[in-house]
Design a protein around this motif. Structure first.
Motif, PDB file in Angstrom:
ATOM      1  N   TYR A  77    -104.714 -10.628  83.764  1.00  0.00           N
ATOM      2  CA  TYR A  77    -106.177 -10.615  83.801  1.00  0.00           C
ATOM      3  C   TYR A  77    -106.571  -9.906  85.088  1.00  0.00           C
ATOM      4  O   TYR A  77    -106.434 -10.452  86.178  1.00  0.00           O
ATOM      5  CB  TYR A  77    -106.726 -12.045  83.753  1.00  0.00           C
ATOM      6  CG  TYR A  77    -106.439 -12.735  82.436  1.00  0.00           C
ATOM      7  CD1 TYR A  77    -107.363 -12.696  81.398  1.00  0.00           C
ATOM      8  CD2 TYR A  77    -105.233 -13.411  82.225  1.00  0.00           C
ATOM      9  CE1 TYR A  77    -107.102 -13.311  80.182  1.00  0.00           C
ATOM     10  CE2 TYR A  77    -104.957 -14.026  81.015  1.00  0.00           C
ATOM     11  CZ  TYR A  77    -105.896 -13.973  79.992  1.00  0.00           C
ATOM     12  OH  TYR A  77    -105.637 -14.578  78.793  1.00  0.00           O
ATOM     13  N   LEU A  78    -107.041  -8.682  84.943  1.00  0.00           N
ATOM     14  CA  LEU A  78    -107.256  -7.818  86.097  1.00  0.00           C
ATOM     15  C   LEU A  78    -108.523  -8.195  86.848  1.00  0.00           C
ATOM     16  O   LEU A  78    -109.485  -8.734  86.283  1.00  0.00           O
ATOM     17  CB  LEU A  78    -107.337  -6.367  85.642  1.00  0.00           C
ATOM     18  CG  LEU A  78    -106.173  -5.843  84.779  1.00  0.00           C
ATOM     19  CD1 LEU A  78    -106.367  -4.368  84.481  1.00  0.00           C
ATOM     20  CD2 LEU A  78    -104.829  -6.107  85.424  1.00  0.00           C
ATOM     21  N   ASP A  79    -108.535  -7.866  88.147  1.00  0.00           N
ATOM     22  CA  ASP A  79    -109.758  -8.058  88.918  1.00  0.00           C
ATOM     23  C   ASP A  79    -110.688  -6.867  88.698  1.00  0.00           C
ATOM     24  O   ASP A  79    -110.408  -5.981  87.882  1.00  0.00           O
ATOM     25  CB  ASP A  79    -109.437  -8.279  90.409  1.00  0.00           C
ATOM     26  CG  ASP A  79    -108.770  -7.071  91.072  1.00  0.00           C
ATOM     27  OD1 ASP A  79    -108.846  -5.953  90.527  1.00  0.00           O
ATOM     28  OD2 ASP A  79    -108.164  -7.257  92.145  1.00  0.00           O
ATOM     29  N   LYS A  80    -111.800  -6.855  89.401  1.00  0.00           N
ATOM     30  CA  LYS A  80    -112.818  -5.829  89.177  1.00  0.00           C
ATOM     31  C   LYS A  80    -112.349  -4.437  89.581  1.00  0.00           C
ATOM     32  O   LYS A  80    -112.945  -3.437  89.179  1.00  0.00           O
ATOM     33  CB  LYS A  80    -114.094  -6.199  89.937  1.00  0.00           C
ATOM     34  CG  LYS A  80    -114.716  -7.505  89.454  1.00  0.00           C
ATOM     35  CD  LYS A  80    -115.830  -7.986  90.367  1.00  0.00           C
ATOM     36  CE  LYS A  80    -116.326  -9.366  89.971  1.00  0.00           C
ATOM     37  NZ  LYS A  80    -117.361  -9.897  90.899  1.00  0.00           N
ATOM     38  N   LYS A  81    -111.272  -4.359  90.370  1.00  0.00           N
ATOM     39  CA  LYS A  81    -110.719  -3.067  90.779  1.00  0.00           C
ATOM     40  C   LYS A  81    -109.572  -2.616  89.874  1.00  0.00           C
ATOM     41  O   LYS A  81    -108.984  -1.562  90.093  1.00  0.00           O
ATOM     42  CB  LYS A  81    -110.220  -3.153  92.227  1.00  0.00           C
ATOM     43  CG  LYS A  81    -111.318  -3.448  93.241  1.00  0.00           C
ATOM     44  CD  LYS A  81    -110.734  -3.556  94.645  1.00  0.00           C
ATOM     45  CE  LYS A  81    -111.815  -3.868  95.677  1.00  0.00           C
ATOM     46  NZ  LYS A  81    -111.251  -4.019  97.047  1.00  0.00           N
ATOM     47  N   GLY A  82    -109.252  -3.430  88.876  1.00  0.00           N
ATOM     48  CA  GLY A  82    -108.167  -3.085  87.972  1.00  0.00           C
ATOM     49  C   GLY A  82    -106.800  -3.500  88.446  1.00  0.00           C
ATOM     50  O   GLY A  82    -105.787  -3.002  87.945  1.00  0.00           O
ATOM     51  N   ASP A  83    -106.734  -4.408  89.411  1.00  0.00           N
ATOM     52  CA  ASP A  83    -105.468  -4.877  89.980  1.00  0.00           C
ATOM     53  C   ASP A  83    -105.208  -6.330  89.594  1.00  0.00           C
ATOM     54  O   ASP A  83    -106.097  -7.045  89.129  1.00  0.00           O
ATOM     55  CB  ASP A  83    -105.494  -4.773  91.504  1.00  0.00           C
ATOM     56  CG  ASP A  83    -105.699  -3.350  91.997  1.00  0.00           C
ATOM     57  OD1 ASP A  83    -105.273  -2.424  91.285  1.00  0.00           O
ATOM     58  OD2 ASP A  83    -106.290  -3.184  93.076  1.00  0.00           O
ATOM     59  N   VAL A  84    -103.978  -6.760  89.843  1.00  0.00           N
ATOM     60  CA  VAL A  84    -103.624  -8.173  89.741  1.00  0.00           C
ATOM     61  C   VAL A  84    -103.499  -8.725  91.156  1.00  0.00           C
ATOM     62  O   VAL A  84    -102.681  -8.221  91.936  1.00  0.00           O
ATOM     63  CB  VAL A  84    -102.296  -8.370  88.988  1.00  0.00           C
ATOM     64  CG1 VAL A  84    -101.921  -9.855  88.952  1.00  0.00           C
ATOM     65  CG2 VAL A  84    -102.397  -7.836  87.567  1.00  0.00           C
TER      66      VAL A  84
END
Length: 318
Positions: free
Chosen positions: A16-23
């Protein structure tokens, strides 16, 4: 505190990625870690040997204070420990003393990395736990308090290291906001040992009276929906019977169940599956990525029908 992931990994793992597309690092399912022992490791393993460190003044009262703060945190990273102690001791002095502690087994330092990060592009502040000598020392002088036995980490694994470091970030923010008057790990609810315990309980000071935050952490590496579903249901049954969620050794303040997630996407999945606004007690969500980026006061969301609505808790803006 995040790391990029490859596109094909998304298919294989429930990210489930954060708003920047990272984990976020402290919720990455591929985290790996182990105790990183110093080369000159000579641990003290008996209570007599450990007490001799203090009696012969090889460690002083400041050292014991640092060990007690770490013991109370159960597991926190070096940055968090420095922040906990910022009003009493400098950051550099904390680090120097930790190096000294490691050699005699007062503390253990952990090396944690993402399994797929072979070049170790991201090196987070190292987590620390009590070593066997630190545990024996604190249990001697503070025998009424709980401290994690170092032997238990072998069974708890790196997932527990993740959870406690993540929870200590929230706990640290509460302390820095001067808004928490009490904290307890795994507090008894309803004076009933059969009722599942929240990972942490915080008594929060507000202008309209104190609140008890019953905090549970969701981790991507677990079946967090099923885990929370069972816990929230059993608290619901208790609340319907008692009309409150009473926390042992805490005042009878209004209780708020706080689900602490690494990303908004995790929070949204939990709300989608569990309909958090339908429980008889108040449920809020605290999102770690907002906590880090924007601060504690705006890191909370309130479930309202199908949406999570971001709220501003001004009492955290001290």
């Amino acid at each position: 505190m995040s790391t990029n992931i490859l596109q094909d990994e998304i298919i294989e793992y429930p990210y489930y990625l954060d708003k920047k597309g990272d984990v976020p690092f402290w919720d990455h399912p591929l985290l790996n870690g182990y105790k990183f022992l110093p080369k000159d490791y000579r641990p003290y393993t008996t209570i007599e040997a450990v007490l001799s460190l203090y009696m012969r003044k090889r460690i002083d009262d400041t050292d014991v204070m640092i060990l007690k703060v770490l013991g109370d945190a159960i597991c926190c990273n070096e940055d968090q420990l420095r922040r906990y102690l910022s009003s009493r001791i400098s950051r550099s002095d904390v680090s120097k003393r930790l190096d000294k502690f490691r050699r005699v087994g007062l503390v253990d330092r952990w090396k944690v990395r993402i399994r797929t990060d072979e070049e170790e592009q991201y090196k987070p502040p190292a987590p620390f736990t009590l070593g066997i000598a630190g545990y024996k020392l604190l249990k001697h002088y503070y025998n009424q308090d709980f401290f994690m036995d170092p032997n238990r980490w072998d069974g708890l694994g790196i997932g527990a290291i993740q959870r406690y470091v993540a929870m200590n970030e929230l706990r640290c923010k509460f302390i820095e906001a001067k808004s928490v008057s009490n904290w307890k790990w795994n507090a008894l609810i309803g004076s009933n040992k059969l009722v599942p315990k929240p990972m942490g309980v915080a008594e929060i000071e507000t202008p309209r009276g104190n609140l008890n935050f019953l905090i549970e952490r969701a981790q991507m590496s677990q079946n967090f929906v099923g885990f929370l579903k069972d816990k929230l249901y059993r608290w619901k049954k208790l609340f319907e019977k008692e009309r409150m969620l009473k926390v042992n050794e805490f005042p009878d303040n209004t209780s708020v169940v706080v689900i602490y997630t690494s990303t908004l996407s995790v929070a949204q999945e939990i709300h989608k599956q569990l309909l958090l606004d339908t429980y008889p007690y108040k449920v809020w969500v605290c999102v770690e990525e907002d906590l880090v980026e924007d601060g504690l006061g705006t890191a909370f969301y309130q479930p309202q029908q199908e949406a999570l609505t971001r709220i501003h808790l001004e009492f955290f803006d001290k």
